[in-house]
Each structure stands twice: as structure tokens, then as C-alpha cells.
Design a protein around this motif. Structure first.
Motif, PDB file in Angstrom:
ATOM      1  N   TYR A   1       0.678  -1.551   0.216  1.00  9.50           N
ATOM      2  CA  TYR A   1       0.173   0.345  -0.413  1.00  9.50           C
ATOM      3  C   TYR A   1       0.455   1.232   0.116  1.00  9.50           C
ATOM      4  O   TYR A   1       0.432   2.082  -0.348  1.00  9.50           O
ATOM      5  CB  TYR A   1      -0.743  -0.115   1.333  1.00  9.50           C
ATOM      6  CG  TYR A   1      -1.844  -1.391   0.786  1.00  9.50           C
ATOM      7  CD1 TYR A   1      -3.017  -1.392   0.473  1.00  9.50           C
ATOM      8  CD2 TYR A   1      -1.874  -2.427   1.998  1.00  9.50           C
ATOM      9  CE1 TYR A   1      -3.746  -1.986   0.305  1.00  9.50           C
ATOM     10  CE2 TYR A   1      -3.006  -3.203   1.972  1.00  9.50           C
ATOM     11  CZ  TYR A   1      -3.973  -3.166   0.616  1.00  9.50           C
ATOM     12  OH  TYR A   1      -5.208  -3.870   0.861  1.00  9.50           O
ATOM     13  N   GLY A   2       2.239   0.951  -0.008  1.00 10.07           N
ATOM     14  CA  GLY A   2       2.899   2.524   0.071  1.00 10.07           C
ATOM     15  C   GLY A   2       3.755   2.430   1.420  1.00 10.07           C
ATOM     16  O   GLY A   2       3.081   2.265   2.276  1.00 10.07           O
ATOM     17  N   GLU A   3       4.556   3.562   1.224  1.00  9.79           N
ATOM     18  CA  GLU A   3       4.749   3.903   3.116  1.00  9.79           C
ATOM     19  C   GLU A   3       3.819   5.233   3.805  1.00  9.79           C
ATOM     20  O   GLU A   3       3.544   5.747   2.912  1.00  9.79           O
ATOM     21  CB  GLU A   3       6.324   4.971   2.849  1.00  9.79           C
ATOM     22  CG  GLU A   3       7.342   3.769   2.204  1.00  9.79           C
ATOM     23  CD  GLU A   3       8.110   2.521   3.707  1.00  9.79           C
ATOM     24  OE1 GLU A   3       7.288   2.739   4.480  1.00  9.79           O
ATOM     25  OE2 GLU A   3       8.478   1.621   3.173  1.00  9.79           O
ATOM     26  N   ARG A   4       3.475   4.264   5.040  1.00  5.06           N
ATOM     27  CA  ARG A   4       3.028   6.033   4.917  1.00  5.06           C
ATOM     28  C   ARG A   4       2.019   6.150   5.005  1.00  5.06           C
ATOM     29  O   ARG A   4       1.301   7.382   4.815  1.00  5.06           O
ATOM     30  CB  ARG A   4       3.896   7.726   5.462  1.00  5.06           C
ATOM     31  CG  ARG A   4       5.528   6.871   6.385  1.00  5.06           C
ATOM     32  CD  ARG A   4       6.033   8.309   6.265  1.00  5.06           C
ATOM     33  NE  ARG A   4       5.416   9.319   7.960  1.00  5.06           N
ATOM     34  CZ  ARG A   4       6.109   8.686   8.854  1.00  5.06           C
ATOM     35  NH1 ARG A   4       6.779   7.567   9.326  1.00  5.06           N
ATOM     36  NH2 ARG A   4       5.343   9.752  10.020  1.00  5.06           N
ATOM     37  N   LEU A   5       1.035   5.304   5.101  1.00  4.62           N
ATOM     38  CA  LEU A   5       0.020   4.806   3.866  1.00  4.62           C
ATOM     39  C   LEU A   5      -1.435   6.226   4.496  1.00  4.62           C
ATOM     40  O   LEU A   5      -2.116   7.002   4.332  1.00  4.62           O
ATOM     41  CB  LEU A   5      -1.071   3.948   3.658  1.00  4.62           C
ATOM     42  CG  LEU A   5      -2.406   3.364   3.347  1.00  4.62           C
ATOM     43  CD1 LEU A   5      -2.496   4.080   2.007  1.00  4.62           C
ATOM     44  CD2 LEU A   5      -3.138   2.369   2.813  1.00  4.62           C
ATOM     45  N   TRP A   6      -0.906   6.038   6.211  1.00  3.07           N
ATOM     46  CA  TRP A   6      -1.971   6.429   7.373  1.00  3.07           C
ATOM     47  C   TRP A   6      -1.685   7.765   7.379  1.00  3.07           C
ATOM     48  O   TRP A   6      -2.916   8.960   7.668  1.00  3.07           O
ATOM     49  CB  TRP A   6      -1.596   6.554   8.801  1.00  3.07           C
ATOM     50  CG  TRP A   6      -0.470   6.207   9.152  1.00  3.07           C
ATOM     51  CD1 TRP A   6       0.715   7.554   9.918  1.00  3.07           C
ATOM     52  CD2 TRP A   6       0.724   5.389   9.051  1.00  3.07           C
ATOM     53  NE1 TRP A   6       1.998   7.660  10.032  1.00  3.07           N
ATOM     54  CE2 TRP A   6       2.237   5.939   9.497  1.00  3.07           C
ATOM     55  CE3 TRP A   6       1.075   4.245   8.588  1.00  3.07           C
ATOM     56  CZ2 TRP A   6       2.833   5.478   9.737  1.00  3.07           C
ATOM     57  CZ3 TRP A   6       2.389   3.788   8.696  1.00  3.07           C
ATOM     58  CH2 TRP A   6       3.061   3.936   9.363  1.00  3.07           C
ATOM     59  N   GLU A   7      -0.773   8.294   6.612  1.00  3.04           N
ATOM     60  CA  GLU A   7      -0.210  10.226   6.564  1.00  3.04           C
ATOM     61  C   GLU A   7      -0.543  10.763   4.277  1.00  3.04           C
ATOM     62  O   GLU A   7      -1.141  11.373   4.497  1.00  3.04           O
ATOM     63  CB  GLU A   7       0.694  10.377   6.525  1.00  3.04           C
ATOM     64  CG  GLU A   7       1.550  10.339   7.670  1.00  3.04           C
ATOM     65  CD  GLU A   7       2.701  10.769   7.461  1.00  3.04           C
ATOM     66  OE1 GLU A   7       3.468  10.960   6.654  1.00  3.04           O
ATOM     67  OE2 GLU A   7       3.516  10.739   8.652  1.00  3.04           O
ATOM     68  N   THR A   8      -0.608   9.476   3.588  1.00  2.00           N
ATOM     69  CA  THR A   8      -1.336   9.895   2.327  1.00  2.00           C
ATOM     70  C   THR A   8      -2.478   9.200   1.608  1.00  2.00           C
ATOM     71  O   THR A   8      -3.027  10.523   0.845  1.00  2.00           O
ATOM     72  CB  THR A   8      -0.404   8.876   1.670  1.00  2.00           C
ATOM     73  OG1 THR A   8       0.000   7.366   1.764  1.00  2.00           O
ATOM     74  CG2 THR A   8       1.108   9.083   1.175  1.00  2.00           C
ATOM     75  N   ASN A   9      -2.886   8.810   2.477  1.00  2.00           N
ATOM     76  CA  ASN A   9      -5.020   8.729   2.115  1.00  2.00           C
ATOM     77  C   ASN A   9      -5.244   7.592   3.903  1.00  2.00           C
ATOM     78  O   ASN A   9      -5.012   6.330   3.805  1.00  2.00           O
ATOM     79  CB  ASN A   9      -4.734   7.305   1.258  1.00  2.00           C
ATOM     80  CG  ASN A   9      -6.227   7.434   0.261  1.00  2.00           C
ATOM     81  OD1 ASN A   9      -7.068   7.657   1.392  1.00  2.00           O
ATOM     82  ND2 ASN A   9      -5.833   7.056  -0.530  1.00  2.00           N
ATOM     83  N   GLU A  10      -5.165   8.390   4.745  1.00  2.00           N
ATOM     84  CA  GLU A  10      -6.020   7.759   5.665  1.00  2.00           C
ATOM     85  C   GLU A  10      -6.931   7.319   5.536  1.00  2.00           C
ATOM     86  O   GLU A  10      -7.167   6.375   6.442  1.00  2.00           O
ATOM     87  CB  GLU A  10      -6.102   9.189   6.487  1.00  2.00           C
ATOM     88  CG  GLU A  10      -6.537   9.120   8.388  1.00  2.00           C
ATOM     89  CD  GLU A  10      -6.342  10.368   8.612  1.00  2.00           C
ATOM     90  OE1 GLU A  10      -6.293  10.636   9.846  1.00  2.00           O
ATOM     91  OE2 GLU A  10      -7.981  11.249   8.178  1.00  2.00           O
TER      92      GLU A  10
END
Length: 307
Positions: free
Chosen positions: A145-154
Motif C-alpha cells: 500500500y505504500g509507505e506511511r499510508l496513514w498520512e498519504t490516504n488516511e
């Protein structure tokens, strides 16, 4: 009160499948789940009665009234109190309430160690662990899902790490009702919490300690020697994922350390399911538009050579 089929959102990866509604559908071809249905007057009546009961009495009522009952927990203080109370009700084995734990792959190490301590303390209770679909580690999650998904797509993070695993758990375990550790004193969307709720998909949610304060919960933990997350001794009051949880200052709300600086107050599993249906629809539309744009670009790029 009556029983009718309920259809939960199926095992969906929002990047690979068409989005589906969490609403019940009489025409769905998927296997359905049993649902206990309360009329609004009945639900209001029950809440008026349950409001004045002690948590242990609410739990006894749940065990004798609600089939396919589970406890959803992230092993916060209130959830641990419920688990301890359940262990002391001395109900026969078929009436024991199993636990559902959503391992987002981003919990603190202290939280995962607590899971093992809970298993040791309450050996007769089953803990069902559900992770994001198709991955087993944080590294695999980031790769997919990509790095730091919680920032890029919460929203996508909440769906992938919490909402979809929860709905998969409800479906696979045939869940009709769940016990939660939510309380009014936690603030945010929980300020006007009822003891008994029914979400838009028909899942019954019971909040046995809705009336308790943080101090009452902490006192019970101490008096009954209940195992708890060691982070609570370091200034934390509510513990979630490591990337969205901080200690709270003196006088701050109990959940002030969750999603600091944001308006967000819930992790996703207690938000309306239609919200995520709409989100998935938007994600799918965006994916299709990007695919179409790429196809047109490829055609423009290769067109002259083909001619």
C-alpha cells in the motif's frame, strides 16, 4: 425482536475488487449472517432499563439474550475490565464470549506483549486475531500500500487496517452482536453513547461501561489486578497504533492523544459503514479515470509509430 438475514461487506481489497455496500440486501447471492432486529421503541425501552444496571448485570443480560456474541477489543483499559468481568461470571463454556482483536500491524510492541499476558491470565477465553488482508507484517503492508499510508490516504488506511478486517471477522465468525469498551467520558463522538446500539448494517453493539469514568475503570483495574498496557504508566490513556498515539497532558481528555491535532476521534470501525462504501466508490472511480488517462496517453505516444 425478530431475526432476519444480514449481509456484511465481503472480503474486499479496495484496490482489487468492486466496492460493495454494507447494507442488508434481500437479493444478495452471498451467504448471509443472522441478525437480531430491534424496533426503535424496543431499543429505546431497553436502553432506559440497561442504563441503571451495573456492567456485570448488563453482561449477564447480553449472554442470555444475544446469540453469536463477541467482544471486540484493542486491549484498552475498559476492554480489559469487560474481559475480567466476563471471566468472573462463571457461565458454562458455550456461553463464554470470545475476543476479536484487529492486529493492524502497527500496534506498539507493548500492546502485543499485553495480548500474550491476557492469554495467560484468562486461558479459557479464545482470542481471534484478524490482520489486513493478504499481508502478515508491517513491511508487507508498506510494500502493498505504500509507505506511511496513514498520512498519504488516511481513509484507505482505516479501511485496510481496521474496517475491512473487522467486517471479515464478523462474517467469518458469524457475529450478531459485539461488546465494546466505549464510554461517554471518553468524549468526542462518544459523548452521548447509549448502552445498546444497532449500526446501519444491523450489527448490535453493547457498551457495558458507557456510564463509567476513567477513574472508575482504573480503580477496577487496580483492585482486581487486571493486566494492562505498560504504556499507561508512561502518560498514555488511550492506546492505538504507534503512529497516531501520544501521551496526554494533565487535564486533557482521555483520547486527546489519539490523532493529535486532527478532528478525527474514531478509528473507523465505529463510523457508519456507508461512509466507507462511498469512499470505496470514489477510490474505484479515481482508479478507472487514471487507467483511462494512461491508456489515452499510451495511444497518443504509440499512435504515430503504428501509423
Amino acid at each position: 425482536m425478530s431475526v432476519k438475514p444480514r449481509v456484511d461487506t465481503a472480503n474486499m481489497d479496495p484496490r482489487d475488487h468492486e466496492p460493495e455496500s454494507g447494507y442488508a440486501s434481500a437479493t444478495s447471492s452471498e451467504s448471509s449472517l443472522p441478525e437480531i432486529v430491534f424496533t426503535k421503541p424496543h431499543l429505546q425501552h431497553l436502553n432506559r432499563q440497561l442504563q441503571f444496571l451495573e456492567p456485570q448485570d448488563i453482561l449477564r443480560w447480553c449472554i442470555t439474550t444475544l446469540p453469536n456474541l463477541y467482544q471486540t477489543t484493542a486491549f484498552g483499559l475498559t476492554g480489559l475490565v469487560i474481559t475480567d468481568m466476563l471471566s468472573k461470571l462463571q457461565v458454562p463454556r458455550p456461553q463464554l464470549v470470545d475476543l476479536i482483536f484487529l492486529d493492524t500491524l502497527h500496534h506498539f510492541p507493548e500492546t502485543l506483549r499485553l495480548v500474550d499476558r491476557v492469554r495467560e491470565r484468562y486461558p479459557h477465553i479464545n482470542i481471534h486475531i484478524f490482520k489486513p488482508a493478504g499481508v502478515e507484517t508491517a513491511e508487507e503492508f508498506a510494500k502493498k500500500y505504500g509507505e506511511r499510508l496513514w498520512e498519504t490516504n488516511e481513509e484507505l488506511y482505516d479501511w485496510t487496517a481496521k474496517v475491512e478486517p473487522a467486517q471479515r471477522a464478523y462474517r467469518e465468525l458469524n457475529v450478531s452482536a459485539v461488546l465494546t469498551g466505549r464510554r461517554r467520558s471518553q468524549g468526542g463522538q462518544r459523548g452521548d453513547l447509549d448502552v445498546l446500539e444497532v449500526d446501519e448494517a444491523g450489527l448490535i453493539k453493547v457498551n457495558p461501561l458507557a456510564n463509567w469514568t476513567f477513574d472508575q475503570v482504573r480503580q477496577y483495574i487496580r483492585e482486581n489486578n487486571v493486566p494492562y498496557n505498560e504504556l499507561l504508566d508512561r502518560g498514555y490513556k488511550s492506546v492505538g497504533d504507534w503512529h497516531s498515539t501520544q501521551p496526554v497532558a494533565e487535564g486533557e481528555d482521555e483520547r486527546a492523544g489519539r490523532w493529535k491535532g486532527k478532528e478525527k476521534t474514531e478509528c473507523g470501525i465505529h463510523n457508519p459503514r456507508s461512509r466507507y462504501f462511498q469512499f470505496l466508490m470514489e477510490q474505484e472511480q479515481k482508479r478507472r479515470e487514471e487507467a483511462l488517462a494512461q491508456a489515452l496517453q499510451n495511444k497518443l505516444t504509440t499512435g504515430p509509430a503504428d501509423a
